[in-house]
Design a protein around this motif. Structure first.
Motif, PDB file in Angstrom:
ATOM      1  N   ILE A   1       1.451 -25.793 -20.646  1.00  0.00           N
ATOM      2  CA  ILE A   1       1.515 -24.366 -20.345  1.00  0.00           C
ATOM      3  C   ILE A   1       2.503 -24.110 -19.228  1.00  0.00           C
ATOM      4  N   MET A   2       3.202 -22.991 -19.314  1.00  0.00           N
ATOM      5  CA  MET A   2       4.065 -22.517 -18.232  1.00  0.00           C
ATOM      6  C   MET A   2       3.585 -21.130 -17.834  1.00  0.00           C
ATOM      7  N   ALA A   3       3.509 -20.883 -16.516  1.00  0.00           N
ATOM      8  CA  ALA A   3       3.051 -19.588 -16.029  1.00  0.00           C
ATOM      9  C   ALA A   3       3.867 -19.168 -14.821  1.00  0.00           C
ATOM     10  N   GLN A   4       4.097 -17.868 -14.703  1.00  0.00           N
ATOM     11  CA  GLN A   4       4.820 -17.307 -13.575  1.00  0.00           C
ATOM     12  C   GLN A   4       4.044 -16.130 -12.983  1.00  0.00           C
ATOM     13  N   GLN A   5       4.058 -16.053 -11.676  1.00  0.00           N
ATOM     14  CA  GLN A   5       3.636 -14.849 -10.971  1.00  0.00           C
ATOM     15  C   GLN A   5       4.901 -14.262 -10.367  1.00  0.00           C
ATOM     16  N   ILE A   6       5.256 -13.044 -10.758  1.00  0.00           N
ATOM     17  CA  ILE A   6       6.568 -12.522 -10.416  1.00  0.00           C
ATOM     18  C   ILE A   6       6.464 -11.185  -9.686  1.00  0.00           C
ATOM     19  N   VAL A   7       7.441 -10.968  -8.807  1.00  0.00           N
ATOM     20  CA  VAL A   7       7.640  -9.674  -8.150  1.00  0.00           C
ATOM     21  C   VAL A   7       9.000  -9.181  -8.619  1.00  0.00           C
ATOM     22  N   THR A   8       9.019  -8.121  -9.399  1.00  0.00           N
ATOM     23  CA  THR A   8      10.225  -7.646 -10.053  1.00  0.00           C
ATOM     24  C   THR A   8      10.290  -6.130  -9.959  1.00  0.00           C
ATOM     25  N   PRO A   9      11.492  -5.554  -9.940  1.00  0.00           N
ATOM     26  CA  PRO A   9      11.577  -4.091  -9.895  1.00  0.00           C
ATOM     27  C   PRO A   9      10.966  -3.412 -11.109  1.00  0.00           C
ATOM     28  N   ALA A  10      10.799  -4.147 -12.203  1.00  0.00           N
ATOM     29  CA  ALA A  10      10.160  -3.566 -13.390  1.00  0.00           C
ATOM     30  C   ALA A  10       8.720  -3.142 -13.109  1.00  0.00           C
ATOM     31  N   ILE A  11       8.099  -3.737 -12.079  1.00  0.00           N
ATOM     32  CA  ILE A  11       6.733  -3.346 -11.714  1.00  0.00           C
ATOM     33  C   ILE A  11       6.689  -1.882 -11.286  1.00  0.00           C
ATOM     34  N   GLY A  12       7.806  -1.419 -10.694  1.00  0.00           N
ATOM     35  CA  GLY A  12       7.854  -0.026 -10.274  1.00  0.00           C
ATOM     36  C   GLY A  12       7.580   0.935 -11.410  1.00  0.00           C
ATOM     37  N   ALA A  13       7.971   0.562 -12.633  1.00  0.00           N
ATOM     38  CA  ALA A  13       7.742   1.431 -13.790  1.00  0.00           C
ATOM     39  C   ALA A  13       6.254   1.591 -14.072  1.00  0.00           C
ATOM     40  N   HIS A  14       5.483   0.525 -13.875  1.00  0.00           N
ATOM     41  CA  HIS A  14       4.040   0.615 -14.090  1.00  0.00           C
ATOM     42  C   HIS A  14       3.407   1.554 -13.066  1.00  0.00           C
ATOM     43  N   LEU A  15       3.845   1.459 -11.815  1.00  0.00           N
ATOM     44  CA  LEU A  15       3.316   2.331 -10.775  1.00  0.00           C
ATOM     45  C   LEU A  15       3.692   3.793 -11.048  1.00  0.00           C
TER      46      LEU A  15
ATOM     47  N   ASP B   1     -12.221  14.934  -4.470  1.00  0.00           N
ATOM     48  CA  ASP B   1     -11.715  16.252  -4.110  1.00  0.00           C
ATOM     49  C   ASP B   1     -10.234  16.321  -4.471  1.00  0.00           C
ATOM     50  N   ALA B   2      -9.719  17.531  -4.657  1.00  0.00           N
ATOM     51  CA  ALA B   2      -8.355  17.726  -5.164  1.00  0.00           C
ATOM     52  C   ALA B   2      -7.302  17.130  -4.238  1.00  0.00           C
ATOM     53  N   ASP B   3      -7.492  17.228  -2.922  1.00  0.00           N
ATOM     54  CA  ASP B   3      -6.498  16.713  -1.970  1.00  0.00           C
ATOM     55  C   ASP B   3      -6.380  15.188  -2.068  1.00  0.00           C
ATOM     56  N   SER B   4      -7.515  14.499  -2.138  1.00  0.00           N
ATOM     57  CA  SER B   4      -7.490  13.029  -2.253  1.00  0.00           C
ATOM     58  C   SER B   4      -6.838  12.601  -3.554  1.00  0.00           C
ATOM     59  N   TYR B   5      -7.138  13.336  -4.617  1.00  0.00           N
ATOM     60  CA  TYR B   5      -6.572  13.018  -5.930  1.00  0.00           C
ATOM     61  C   TYR B   5      -5.049  13.084  -5.902  1.00  0.00           C
ATOM     62  N   LEU B   6      -4.509  14.182  -5.397  1.00  0.00           N
ATOM     63  CA  LEU B   6      -3.051  14.354  -5.360  1.00  0.00           C
ATOM     64  C   LEU B   6      -2.400  13.386  -4.374  1.00  0.00           C
ATOM     65  N   GLU B   7      -3.110  13.021  -3.327  1.00  0.00           N
ATOM     66  CA  GLU B   7      -2.577  12.054  -2.358  1.00  0.00           C
ATOM     67  C   GLU B   7      -2.384  10.684  -3.009  1.00  0.00           C
ATOM     68  N   TYR B   8      -3.327  10.279  -3.864  1.00  0.00           N
ATOM     69  CA  TYR B   8      -3.181   9.012  -4.583  1.00  0.00           C
ATOM     70  C   TYR B   8      -1.969   9.050  -5.518  1.00  0.00           C
ATOM     71  N   ALA B   9      -1.772  10.169  -6.203  1.00  0.00           N
ATOM     72  CA  ALA B   9      -0.629  10.304  -7.113  1.00  0.00           C
ATOM     73  C   ALA B   9       0.692  10.183  -6.346  1.00  0.00           C
ATOM     74  N   GLU B  10       0.769  10.797  -5.184  1.00  0.00           N
ATOM     75  CA  GLU B  10       1.982  10.718  -4.371  1.00  0.00           C
ATOM     76  C   GLU B  10       2.197   9.302  -3.842  1.00  0.00           C
ATOM     77  N   GLN B  11       1.112   8.611  -3.519  1.00  0.00           N
ATOM     78  CA  GLN B  11       1.230   7.228  -3.043  1.00  0.00           C
ATOM     79  C   GLN B  11       1.844   6.331  -4.116  1.00  0.00           C
ATOM     80  N   LEU B  12       1.461   6.523  -5.368  1.00  0.00           N
ATOM     81  CA  LEU B  12       2.025   5.724  -6.457  1.00  0.00           C
ATOM     82  C   LEU B  12       3.515   5.983  -6.625  1.00  0.00           C
TER      83      LEU B  12
END
Length: 487
Positions: free
Chosen positions: A414-428, A450-461
């Motif tokens: 088996i071969m396995a990789q844990q990667i940090v790639t700019p493509a991850i930004g698309a998932h976020l 509450d609405a403020d917390s909800y929108l804050e999470y969206a902006e964080q992503l």
């Protein structure tokens, strides 16, 4: 006597292992269906409020609230302390959790407690599971759409809520598993099948620090991969099994495998959503990565094999390779084992004298700011109850053969990789888009936020997405957009 012998023969057939396993594989849905060992009483915390059918545990907020229950919290804390005190050297924690329902909120509260108890020096690597949401017969289309949206919103919220508390968070999305490849076929309706692939991936990427002879500690491993504080979301991709045939040399195996950064085309199992749909520049760039390869036996796989030197000793073959290379001869032109295999010669792998040197040169072809690699000769032994997902070309030892007899695959490379790639930004960005698209009063009410917390999470992503992509744009000195019509 004849009747008794016939009866014994029938009983023998009844308990024939292969027949049993075939039936077992078709009828098993969850791993817990055959969980024979007794679990340690300290390893189980029951949520009695949700231990009955008909009571939903579907939102992040419900999970946060359940951890405010003193009995549940005390049981959890006592269990963690019990196992932590048994460790000679506590390296860190791995947390596997459902990110699509109430357990996302419960896990978020748990990791807060881990931070309070053990501090930042003890790292936590989290695996966030997100299964396929399927419509059942009793659901209307509207109910199904709301359930699916709520599942994705829970994953988005748990990503944000745990981001500052963990060192690494890896989304494991069931829908990204190919249901069929050239080497395996899984039933996507059976968690028994899909979870087995997740288990292989997690076992492999954690192999760096969990063996007695660790080459690197868990904290150093994660420090190497985390080149920026905001790059905590990682991806896993594997080759299950790592394909090679009997008789191949190590050079032929690596030459056919292509460099690691091109494995978005050759990895048969990636658990980063939409990684294959990204633009080429995003897919082939690694900010950091680990590579783990196991199951290639140095005693059975030589560096180079040549038809004309088959009777030479290993040392004599190496000396001839070096002599030919110094005279400017092409290695593959003169000494290729499979002359029908028209692959471009990888010049980086020519003139190696040891396994370690060739393996390291293969790893080094992929540049990154942070890199960790490890090789083990031992194949991965599969338990008898492992689902029969491998196709006939894979023999019992994990080799790819032309005429394999139907048999259980007992071990695999088996071969396995844990990667940090700019493509991850698309998932976020995708998760942030889901939250914004579901920002109606009904959707927010479903999450019990509450609405403020909800929108804050969206902006964080959105901000996390920008960190990945802006860093890559600075590297290539051009603007990069992760928008994709198919995403």
């Amino acid at each position: 006597q004849q009747k008794e012998e016939q009866k014994e023969e029938e009983q023998k057939k009844e308990y024939d292992y292969d027949m049993y396993m075939d039936d077992f594989d078709k009828n098993t849905k969850y791993w817990s269906d055959f969980l024979n060992p007794y679990l340690h009483p300290k390893s189980i915390v029951e949520l009695q409020q949700y231990n009955h059918n008909g009571i939903d545990f579907n939102t992040f907020t419900e999970g946060m609230d359940i951890m405010k229950n003193d009995r549940v919290f005390d049981e959890y804390e006592t269990s963690i302390h019990h196992f932590a005190e048994e460790c000679d050297t506590l390296q860190g924690f791995q947390m596997l959790f459902d990110g699509h329902n109430g357990f996302a909120g419960a896990s978020s509260k748990m990791i807060e407690n881990l931070r309070d108890e053990f501090g930042n020096k003890v790292p936590v690597q989290m695996y966030q599971f997100g299964p396929i949401v399927r419509q059942n017969l009793n659901q209307t289309d509207l109910e199904y759409s709301r359930a699916k949206s709520l599942s994705l919103v829970n994953q988005a919220i748990s990503m944000c809520a745990t981001f500052d508390l963990t060192r690494s968070i890896i989304p494991l999305i069931e829908s990204t598993i190919p249901s069929e490849t050239s080497t395996y076929k899984v039933n996507m309706d059976l968690p028994f099948h899909t979870s087995s692939l997740f288990a292989l991936a997690i076992d492999s990427v954690s192999m760096f620090w969990k063996r007695r002879e660790n080459p690197i500690s868990m904290v150093d491993y994660l420090d190497t991969l985390q080149i920026r504080n905001s790059f905590k979301c990682h991806a896993i991709q594997t080759r299950i099994p790592f394909e090679h045939t009997q008789g191949q040399s190590l050079y032929e195996i690596f030459n056919a495998s292509k460099p690691l950064h091109e494995h978005h085309n050759t990895m048969n199992f990636s658990v980063m959503p939409q990684l294959y749909k990204m633009k080429e520049k995003l897919k082939t760039c690694y900010f950091a990565h680990s590579i783990f390869l196991r199951g290639l036996n140095m005693d059975k796989i030589p560096l180079y094999i040549m038809d004309s030197t088959a009777n030479m000793t290993y040392y004599q073959q190496i000396q001839m390779i070096l002599a030919q290379s110094q005279r400017g001869s092409s290695l593959t032109e003169k000494y290729r084992l499979n002359k029908h295999l028209e692959t471009k010669e990888n010049k980086e792998l020519v003139d190696c004298t040891t396994w370690k040197e060739m393996t390291q040169k293969y790893y080094d072809q992929t540049r990154a700011f942070g890199k960790v690699d490890r090789f083990l000769q031992d194949t991965l032994e599969l338990p008898q109850v492992f689902p029969r997902i491998f196709k006939d070309p894979v023999d019992e030892d994990g080799f790819i053969v032309s005429h394999a007899k139907p048999t259980r695959t007992k071990r695999i490379p088996i071969m396995a990789q844990q990667i940090v790639t700019p493509a991850i930004g698309a998932h976020l960005k995708f998760l942030g888009r889901v939250m914004k698209n579901c920002s109606s009063s009904t959707s927010i009410r479903d999450t019990q936020l509450d609405a403020d917390s909800y929108l804050e999470y969206a902006e964080q992503l959105d901000q996390l997405h920008d960190d990945y992509v802006d860093f890559f744009s600075d590297m290539v000195e051009e603007d990069v957009d992760t928008d994709d019509d198919d995403y």
